[in-house]
Design a protein around this motif. Structure first.
Motif, PDB file in Angstrom:
ATOM      1  N   PHE A   1       0.835  -1.205   0.000  1.00 15.89           N
ATOM      2  CA  PHE A   1       0.000   0.000   0.000  1.00 15.89           C
ATOM      3  C   PHE A   1       0.869   1.255   0.000  1.00 15.89           C
ATOM      4  N   LEU A   2       1.924   1.239   0.810  1.00 11.32           N
ATOM      5  CA  LEU A   2       2.833   2.382   0.873  1.00 11.32           C
ATOM      6  C   LEU A   2       3.499   2.615  -0.476  1.00 11.32           C
ATOM      7  N   LEU A   3       3.902   1.537  -1.101  1.00 11.61           N
ATOM      8  CA  LEU A   3       4.533   1.629  -2.416  1.00 11.61           C
ATOM      9  C   LEU A   3       3.560   2.192  -3.453  1.00 11.61           C
ATOM     10  N   LEU A   4       2.306   1.742  -3.416  1.00 11.16           N
ATOM     11  CA  LEU A   4       1.314   2.214  -4.382  1.00 11.16           C
ATOM     12  C   LEU A   4       1.022   3.700  -4.206  1.00 11.16           C
ATOM     13  N   LEU A   5       1.090   4.193  -2.973  1.00  8.80           N
ATOM     14  CA  LEU A   5       0.849   5.602  -2.716  1.00  8.80           C
ATOM     15  C   LEU A   5       2.044   6.467  -3.107  1.00  8.80           C
ATOM     16  N   CYS A   6       3.243   5.944  -2.899  1.00  5.33           N
ATOM     17  CA  CYS A   6       4.445   6.768  -3.016  1.00  5.33           C
ATOM     18  C   CYS A   6       5.160   6.667  -4.358  1.00  5.33           C
ATOM     19  N   ARG A   7       4.763   5.743  -5.197  1.00  8.97           N
ATOM     20  CA  ARG A   7       5.388   5.615  -6.510  1.00  8.97           C
ATOM     21  C   ARG A   7       4.309   5.750  -7.574  1.00  8.97           C
ATOM     22  N   LYS A   8       4.582   6.548  -8.593  1.00 10.32           N
ATOM     23  CA  LYS A   8       3.585   6.760  -9.627  1.00 10.32           C
ATOM     24  C   LYS A   8       3.771   5.765 -10.767  1.00 10.32           C
ATOM     25  N   PRO A   9       2.736   5.542 -11.559  1.00  6.23           N
ATOM     26  CA  PRO A   9       2.844   4.617 -12.697  1.00  6.23           C
ATOM     27  C   PRO A   9       3.881   5.104 -13.705  1.00  6.23           C
ATOM     28  N   GLU A  10       4.509   4.151 -14.381  1.00  5.05           N
ATOM     29  CA  GLU A  10       5.509   4.465 -15.394  1.00  5.05           C
ATOM     30  C   GLU A  10       4.999   4.045 -16.765  1.00  5.05           C
ATOM     31  N   VAL A  11       4.996   4.977 -17.697  1.00  7.84           N
ATOM     32  CA  VAL A  11       4.593   4.669 -19.062  1.00  7.84           C
ATOM     33  C   VAL A  11       5.567   3.657 -19.656  1.00  7.84           C
ATOM     34  N   GLY A  12       5.029   2.615 -20.268  1.00  4.79           N
ATOM     35  CA  GLY A  12       5.880   1.615 -20.896  1.00  4.79           C
ATOM     36  C   GLY A  12       6.338   0.509 -19.976  1.00  4.79           C
ATOM     37  N   SER A  13       5.966   0.565 -18.691  1.00  8.75           N
ATOM     38  CA  SER A  13       6.333  -0.517 -17.779  1.00  8.75           C
ATOM     39  C   SER A  13       5.505  -1.753 -18.103  1.00  8.75           C
ATOM     40  N   PRO A  14       5.981  -2.951 -17.723  1.00 14.55           N
ATOM     41  CA  PRO A  14       5.224  -4.172 -18.034  1.00 14.55           C
ATOM     42  C   PRO A  14       3.882  -4.195 -17.329  1.00 14.55           C
ATOM     43  N   ALA A  15       2.953  -4.989 -17.859  1.00 12.05           N
ATOM     44  CA  ALA A  15       1.589  -5.026 -17.327  1.00 12.05           C
ATOM     45  C   ALA A  15       1.549  -5.489 -15.877  1.00 12.05           C
ATOM     46  N   HIS A  16       2.558  -6.288 -15.443  1.00 12.92           N
ATOM     47  CA  HIS A  16       2.539  -6.803 -14.077  1.00 12.92           C
ATOM     48  C   HIS A  16       3.144  -5.818 -13.082  1.00 12.92           C
ATOM     49  N   ALA A  17       3.614  -4.661 -13.553  1.00  7.01           N
ATOM     50  CA  ALA A  17       4.241  -3.689 -12.665  1.00  7.01           C
ATOM     51  C   ALA A  17       3.223  -3.133 -11.674  1.00  7.01           C
ATOM     52  N   LEU A  18       3.728  -2.601 -10.559  1.00  4.17           N
ATOM     53  CA  LEU A  18       2.909  -1.894  -9.581  1.00  4.17           C
ATOM     54  C   LEU A  18       3.576  -0.564  -9.242  1.00  4.17           C
ATOM     55  N   PRO A  19       2.836   0.555  -9.313  1.00  4.55           N
ATOM     56  CA  PRO A  19       1.504   0.658  -9.904  1.00  4.55           C
ATOM     57  C   PRO A  19       1.522   0.231 -11.372  1.00  4.55           C
ATOM     58  N   PRO A  20       0.400  -0.264 -11.889  1.00  3.73           N
ATOM     59  CA  PRO A  20       0.380  -0.767 -13.267  1.00  3.73           C
ATOM     60  C   PRO A  20       0.416   0.369 -14.282  1.00  3.73           C
ATOM     61  N   PRO A  21       0.761   0.073 -15.533  1.00  2.50           N
ATOM     62  CA  PRO A  21       0.833   1.112 -16.556  1.00  2.50           C
ATOM     63  C   PRO A  21      -0.524   1.501 -17.129  1.00  2.50           C
ATOM     64  N   HIS A  22      -1.593   0.791 -16.742  1.00  2.00           N
ATOM     65  CA  HIS A  22      -2.939   1.118 -17.209  1.00  2.00           C
ATOM     66  C   HIS A  22      -3.945   0.476 -16.271  1.00  2.00           C
ATOM     67  N   LEU A  23      -5.191   0.956 -16.311  1.00  2.00           N
ATOM     68  CA  LEU A  23      -6.266   0.321 -15.562  1.00  2.00           C
ATOM     69  C   LEU A  23      -6.678  -0.960 -16.285  1.00  2.00           C
ATOM     70  N   PHE A  24      -7.108  -1.950 -15.523  1.00  2.00           N
ATOM     71  CA  PHE A  24      -7.458  -3.247 -16.094  1.00  2.00           C
ATOM     72  C   PHE A  24      -8.931  -3.270 -16.489  1.00  2.00           C
ATOM     73  N   GLU A  25      -9.202  -3.811 -17.667  1.00  2.00           N
ATOM     74  CA  GLU A  25     -10.567  -3.894 -18.177  1.00  2.00           C
ATOM     75  C   GLU A  25     -10.618  -4.936 -19.275  1.00  2.00           C
TER      76      GLU A  25
END
Length: 249
Positions: free
Chosen positions: A107-131
């Motif tokens: 949870f701390l990591l998700l709050l303190c690190r922002k998503p990275e464009v071009g990162s793999p789909a399994h990254a956290l935070p992820p590079p896109h919302l899942f749908e």
């Protein structure tokens, strides 16, 4: 079906199965108050969990820690999961000291690190919302939206946990050396490169006002990392996010 496709995107198809129909499908509509009594019964056993863990991890893990990054991806579904079952899931996980440390670290990591464009789909935070994507359509990528959605959902769950489980509050009084961070993320299945980038905030993740907090996690008490979210762009521009953050603090 579409549900199985989303589970596969989240990496959860090995850990969860879909429950279809039946009377239990509407339980989420009852709200969080529907399991207050069950919470109290479990909280009475909380000290037993912690004591057992101190004597050699006698208490059985509710789920393998390798499942926790996949469960965190549920917070990034474009179509939001009902609050009650999701909160219940994380509540059960933080009852056990080992999964508690792992969940709160993520949870701390998700709050303190922002998503990275071009990162793999399994990254956290992820590079896109899942749908569900039909016809090979590519997912929409908007890092501001991803951070806003994920941060609000993390804070909602975290606020609930902090009100009910004192040990969650104690977690934020700690600071971990690099070795402890690496051990926790390694046990959860993170690669060496991913661990280093998240622990030390590489690739510009930690610029003030750009979604990061500090350049590194080791050596900082967790509550101070959360406090340093206040002057970042997301929490300055969104009163709703600021309100949830202040409720957690």
């Amino acid at each position: 079906g579409m549900g199985e496709e989303v589970l596969a995107q989240l990496g959860l198809h090995r850990h969860l199965r879909l429950v279809r129909g039946g009377p239990s499908a509407s339980l989420g509509a009852q709200g969080l108050s529907s399991f207050e009594a069950a919470d109290r019964a479990l909280l009475e056993r909380l000290q037993d969990y912690d004591e057992a863990d101190g004597q050699g991890s006698l208490a059985e893990l509710p789920l393998p820690v390798t499942a926790i990054p996949h469960l965190c991806r549920l917070l990034y579904l474009r179509q939001e999961v009902a609050v009650t079952p999701l909160t219940r899931l994380f509540f059960n996980l933080v009852l056990h000291p080992q999964t508690r440390q792992c969940v709160l670290a993520h949870f701390l990591l998700l709050l303190c690190r922002k998503p990275e464009v071009g990162s793999p789909a399994h990254a956290l935070p992820p590079p896109h919302l899942f749908e569900c994507l039909e016809g090979g359509r590519a997912p929409l990528v908007n890092t501001i939206e991803i951070q806003a959605v994920g941060s609000q959902r993390v804070l909602i769950v975290l606020a609930y946990l902090l009100r009910r489980i004192p040990q969650c509050g104690e977690f934020f009084a700690k600071q971990w050396p690099e070795e402890r961070w690496a051990e926790t993320l390694c046990a959860s299945g993170w690669t060496e490169e991913e661990r280093q980038r998240k622990i030390w905030g590489r690739h510009g993740n930690s610029e003030p006002g750009e979604g990061g907090v500090v350049s590194e996690f080791p050596g900082h008490h967790f509550i101070n990392l959360v406090l340093q979210l206040l002057p970042t762009r997301l929490f300055l521009s969104s009163s709703q996010h600021a309100t949830w953050l202040l409720s957690v603090l």
